[in-house]
Design an enzyme around this catalytic site. Structure first.
Site, PDB file in Angstrom:
ATOM      1  N   CYS A  52      10.306  55.401  29.947  1.00  0.00           N
ATOM      2  CA  CYS A  52       9.015  56.076  29.743  1.00  0.00           C
ATOM      3  C   CYS A  52       8.148  55.897  30.974  1.00  0.00           C
ATOM      4  O   CYS A  52       7.123  56.554  31.101  1.00  0.00           O
ATOM      5  CB  CYS A  52       8.324  55.548  28.511  1.00  0.00           C
ATOM      6  SG  CYS A  52       7.784  53.862  28.708  1.00  0.00           S
TER       7      CYS A  52
ATOM      8  N   GLU B  95       8.901  66.483  29.532  1.00  0.00           N
ATOM      9  CA  GLU B  95       9.680  65.270  29.807  1.00  0.00           C
ATOM     10  C   GLU B  95      11.176  65.619  29.813  1.00  0.00           C
ATOM     11  O   GLU B  95      11.675  66.190  28.850  1.00  0.00           O
ATOM     12  CB  GLU B  95       9.394  64.224  28.720  1.00  0.00           C
ATOM     13  CG  GLU B  95      10.135  62.933  28.936  1.00  0.00           C
ATOM     14  CD  GLU B  95       9.786  61.863  27.901  1.00  0.00           C
ATOM     15  OE1 GLU B  95       9.661  62.188  26.712  1.00  0.00           O
ATOM     16  OE2 GLU B  95       9.646  60.690  28.306  1.00  0.00           O
TER      17      GLU B  95
ATOM     18  N   LYS C 217      13.231  48.787  12.421  1.00  0.00           N
ATOM     19  CA  LYS C 217      14.203  49.895  12.337  1.00  0.00           C
ATOM     20  C   LYS C 217      14.491  50.385  13.757  1.00  0.00           C
ATOM     21  O   LYS C 217      13.695  51.104  14.359  1.00  0.00           O
ATOM     22  CB  LYS C 217      13.666  51.054  11.486  1.00  0.00           C
ATOM     23  CG  LYS C 217      14.799  52.029  11.153  1.00  0.00           C
ATOM     24  CD  LYS C 217      14.387  53.451  11.044  1.00  0.00           C
ATOM     25  CE  LYS C 217      14.133  54.160  12.317  1.00  0.00           C
ATOM     26  NZ  LYS C 217      15.299  54.341  13.212  1.00  0.00           N
TER      27      LYS C 217
ATOM     28  N   SER D 281       9.488  59.426  21.334  1.00  0.00           N
ATOM     29  CA  SER D 281       9.022  60.674  21.959  1.00  0.00           C
ATOM     30  C   SER D 281       7.662  61.086  21.386  1.00  0.00           C
ATOM     31  O   SER D 281       7.288  60.688  20.273  1.00  0.00           O
ATOM     32  CB  SER D 281      10.055  61.767  21.710  1.00  0.00           C
ATOM     33  OG  SER D 281      10.227  61.922  20.315  1.00  0.00           O
TER      34      SER D 281
ATOM     35  N   PHE E 185      15.886  54.482  21.706  1.00  0.00           N
ATOM     36  CA  PHE E 185      17.216  54.091  22.199  1.00  0.00           C
ATOM     37  C   PHE E 185      17.179  53.498  23.599  1.00  0.00           C
ATOM     38  O   PHE E 185      18.106  52.818  24.011  1.00  0.00           O
ATOM     39  CB  PHE E 185      18.161  55.311  22.203  1.00  0.00           C
ATOM     40  CG  PHE E 185      17.939  56.239  23.378  1.00  0.00           C
ATOM     41  CD1 PHE E 185      18.486  55.960  24.627  1.00  0.00           C
ATOM     42  CD2 PHE E 185      17.149  57.375  23.262  1.00  0.00           C
ATOM     43  CE1 PHE E 185      18.264  56.791  25.728  1.00  0.00           C
ATOM     44  CE2 PHE E 185      16.917  58.214  24.347  1.00  0.00           C
ATOM     45  CZ  PHE E 185      17.478  57.911  25.585  1.00  0.00           C
TER      46      PHE E 185
HETATM   47  P1  NAD Z   1      12.734  59.419  19.330  1.00  0.00           P
HETATM   48  O1  NAD Z   1      11.319  59.822  19.151  1.00  0.00           O
HETATM   49  O2  NAD Z   1      13.782  60.444  19.131  1.00  0.00           O
HETATM   50  O3  NAD Z   1      13.105  58.217  18.324  1.00  0.00           O
HETATM   51  C1  NAD Z   1      12.348  57.039  18.275  1.00  0.00           C
HETATM   52  C2  NAD Z   1      12.499  56.414  16.892  1.00  0.00           C
HETATM   53  O4  NAD Z   1      11.964  57.308  15.910  1.00  0.00           O
HETATM   54  C3  NAD Z   1      13.939  56.141  16.480  1.00  0.00           C
HETATM   55  O5  NAD Z   1      13.991  54.925  15.782  1.00  0.00           O
HETATM   56  C4  NAD Z   1      14.277  57.315  15.571  1.00  0.00           C
HETATM   57  O6  NAD Z   1      15.257  56.989  14.598  1.00  0.00           O
HETATM   58  C5  NAD Z   1      12.941  57.615  14.926  1.00  0.00           C
HETATM   59  N1  NAD Z   1      12.773  59.050  14.606  1.00  0.00           N
HETATM   60  C6  NAD Z   1      13.239  60.105  15.337  1.00  0.00           C
HETATM   61  N2  NAD Z   1      12.845  61.255  14.767  1.00  0.00           N
HETATM   62  C7  NAD Z   1      12.123  60.936  13.683  1.00  0.00           C
HETATM   63  C8  NAD Z   1      11.436  61.707  12.699  1.00  0.00           C
HETATM   64  N3  NAD Z   1      11.423  63.038  12.729  1.00  0.00           N
HETATM   65  N4  NAD Z   1      10.794  61.054  11.716  1.00  0.00           N
HETATM   66  C9  NAD Z   1      10.783  59.704  11.685  1.00  0.00           C
HETATM   67  N5  NAD Z   1      11.415  58.916  12.584  1.00  0.00           N
HETATM   68  C10 NAD Z   1      12.075  59.526  13.574  1.00  0.00           C
HETATM   69  O7  NAD Z   1      12.824  58.752  20.787  1.00  0.00           O
HETATM   70  P2  NAD Z   1      14.120  58.300  21.585  1.00  0.00           P
HETATM   71  O8  NAD Z   1      14.833  59.526  22.045  1.00  0.00           O
HETATM   72  O9  NAD Z   1      14.861  57.266  20.839  1.00  0.00           O
HETATM   73  O10 NAD Z   1      13.441  57.567  22.836  1.00  0.00           O
HETATM   74  C11 NAD Z   1      13.060  58.223  23.996  1.00  0.00           C
HETATM   75  C12 NAD Z   1      11.580  58.541  23.978  1.00  0.00           C
HETATM   76  O11 NAD Z   1      10.816  57.351  23.853  1.00  0.00           O
HETATM   77  C13 NAD Z   1      11.108  59.188  25.280  1.00  0.00           C
HETATM   78  O12 NAD Z   1      10.237  60.234  24.970  1.00  0.00           O
HETATM   79  C14 NAD Z   1      10.379  58.053  25.989  1.00  0.00           C
HETATM   80  O13 NAD Z   1       9.397  58.474  26.905  1.00  0.00           O
HETATM   81  C15 NAD Z   1       9.781  57.335  24.834  1.00  0.00           C
HETATM   82  N6  NAD Z   1       9.437  55.953  25.170  1.00  0.00           N
HETATM   83  C16 NAD Z   1       8.122  55.630  25.258  1.00  0.00           C
HETATM   84  C17 NAD Z   1       7.755  54.340  25.619  1.00  0.00           C
HETATM   85  C18 NAD Z   1       6.314  53.973  25.744  1.00  0.00           C
HETATM   86  O14 NAD Z   1       6.020  52.790  25.826  1.00  0.00           O
HETATM   87  N7  NAD Z   1       5.391  54.921  25.759  1.00  0.00           N
HETATM   88  C19 NAD Z   1       8.747  53.371  25.852  1.00  0.00           C
HETATM   89  C20 NAD Z   1      10.091  53.730  25.724  1.00  0.00           C
HETATM   90  C21 NAD Z   1      10.423  55.026  25.368  1.00  0.00           C
END
Ligand code: NAD
Length: 483
Positions: free
Chosen positions: A282, A383, A174, A227, A150
């Protein structure tokens, strides 16, 4: 009534077969901006079929022609730049300038994709044996998917889509169900490109759609950003299903400041790194380690400047820090501050229960600073993903490096110093994928791979840069004899 979002499959907007829709809520105003479908396995299957069909023609479209679409894409996004920016602000909560920066970074990834014709060149040797020539060719590999978070609803998808398709693959995106509308707009914009049907596809949804993409035999590989627990799950699921995968995870980024650093510049950079995008990056600074005499000066100046930040709605030009993404995120962040306090941290600046006039129901968390944070405190280890900065003291440079390397994450780390020797030691010894020297947010530009180590990355080839070309292509060795 809020718009029900559709999927974009095979060149058409199609209604999802979902039975559940999630409201997309503006986190500052609480306005419902749209309804996001929980797309099903059947929707994903439809998208994979469309992408597979499109792959046959698209892979043989000359790479120079594929790159031309990227030049056009850049221009049509520029034309609708502010529309995209406004939606990023509305669905994510960041400020207008932050959203502009995000879309600009996304466009840089489109620029990078125009270099694919050069980067897909490979090598060969004539007469590797008598009369035998041996060459490598890089070919598109098939259907790729990206599952994105997000916090950068416009930029992160653009890390992947442009390069993947310019390499000759077809693509399914997605996005996060919390911020799906920016990509709805991007796909509307892309309709003007007249790409062949099925080259780019959008499936809106959550876990079910993610799992269906990871398990579908027609998907060659998955790019993931989110995450760490989900990144690990994505890595394990994709490898189990024989797919290539790059899974970028969460972070806990440290900034060390030595006494010889320029304090004014250090504080300015740390402020941007800690509170930009309300800490939902991140690459956000989460912990500042003040070494020796640096600590007191830093603490006092950071508290003074953080107190003065104007928190508000991102569409108002005077706002310096926006909301966090949701009520659940606000509740989690405030709970973590309270937990950290119980574990011995002292709250110097408290952003809990922040209220902004005119937006009383908004999900605001004010800038927060805590000190006395021990290494095992939740605020040092986990985090937070919000505007919370933890302060730690170290007696020496070596102790600061040990503190940083004890983290389970390894996304980014920065050092502020005037010493070349310490800068070199820091680059050499710190276990993080993106290192900043006198830089607060060490964000790689589009032509460099986005680093990440330990729990911050699962896979081999990272997103962006030359890694992405290798990720999105298959190397084939051709050995020929004609004489
Ligand atoms: P999230 O892990 O909750 O969701 C990311 C994606 O995975 C979304 O599209 C979501 O629908 C999907 N998803 C969530 N749970 C799932 C599951 N159990 N099974 C399959 N798909 C699932 O992350 P978020 O809250 O949207 O984003 C924030 C996180 O992203 C933070 O931890 C941040 O550090 C990380 N991030 C990392 C980078 C990087 O380059 N390392 C960049 C941006 C954000």
């Amino acid at each position: 009534m809020a718009k029900k979002l559709k999927n974009y499959i095979g060149g058409e907007w199609v209604e999802s077969s979902a039975t559940t829709y999630t409201p997309v809520i503006n986190p500052a105003t609480c306005e419902v901006l749209g309804e996001c479908p929980e797309s099903t396995r059947a929707d994903v299957d439809q998208a994979v079929k469309a992408a597979q069909e499109a792959f046959v023609e698209w892979r043989s479209t000359p790479v120079l022609n594929r790159a031309q679409y990227m030049y056009q894409l850049k221009h049509i996004i520029e034309d609708r730049f502010e529309e995209l920016v406004e939606m990023v602000v509305q669905e994510n909560g960041k400020t207008r300038d932050e959203a502009r920066g995000e879309v600009r970074r996304g466009i840089e990834s489109i620029d990078f994709a125009t270099t694919v014709p050069v980067l897909m060149r490979s090598d060969g040797v004539e007469d590797i044996a008598a009369g035998i020539d041996e060459d490598t060719v890089m070919q598109p590999a098939g259907v790729f998917a990206a599952i994105t978070p997000f916090n950068f609803p416009a930029m992160v998808p653009l890390w992947f889509l442009p390069t993947a398709i310019t390499c000759g693959n077809t693509f399914i995106l997605k996005p996060s169900p919390q911020t799906p509308i920016s990509m709805d707009i991007l796909f509307q914009i892309m309709e003007d490109l007249d790409l062949p049907e099925g080259v780019v596809n959008l499936v809106q949804g959550g876990k079910e759609a993610s799992m269906a993409l990871m398990e579908h035999p027609g998907v060659k590989g998955v790019s993931f950003v989110g995450s760490s627990p989900v990144a690990r799950l994505v890595y394990e699921t994709c490898t189990k299903h024989g797919k290539r995968v790059q899974a970028q995870g969460g972070a806990k980024n440290y900034i060390a400041v030595l006494p010889d650093a320029d304090m004014t510049a250090s504080v300015k950079n740390i402020m941007g790194a800690a509170y930009g995008c309300a800490g939902q990056r991140c690459l956000a600074a989460a912990v500042v380690v003040g070494v020796g005499d640096a600590y007191d000066k830093l603490r006092d100046e950071l508290v003074r400047q953080a107190q003065g930040l104007r928190v508000g709605y991102g569409l108002q030009e005077t706002t310096q820090m926006g909301t966090v993404v949701s009520a659940a995120a606000k509740e989690r962040i405030e709970r973590m501050i309270t937990e950290g306090e119980k574990q011995g941290a002292k709250v110097l600046l408290d952003g809990r229960r922040a209220v902004v006039n005119g937006f009383e129901n908004g999900n605001f968390v004010g800038p927060t600073i805590v000190e006395n944070v021990s290494a095992d405190n939740i605020l040092a280890k986990e985090e937070v993903f919000g505007p919370v900065l933890s302060l730690m003291k170290a007696d020496s440079f070596d102790e600061a490096v040990d503190i940083i390397n004890s983290s389970k994450y390894g996304n980014a780390a920065s050092l502020f110093t005037d010493s070349g020797r310490h800068a070199r030691e820091f680059k050499y010894r710190v276990n993080a994928g993106n290192i900043g020297i006198n830089i607060g947010v060490a964000a790689p530009s589009a032509s460099f791979p986005f680093g990440g180590q330990k729990e911050s990355f699962f896979g081999d080839l990272h997103g962006q840069g030359i890694d992405s070309i290798n990720f999105y292509t298959e190397r084939k060795i051709v050995i020929e004899r004609w004489i």
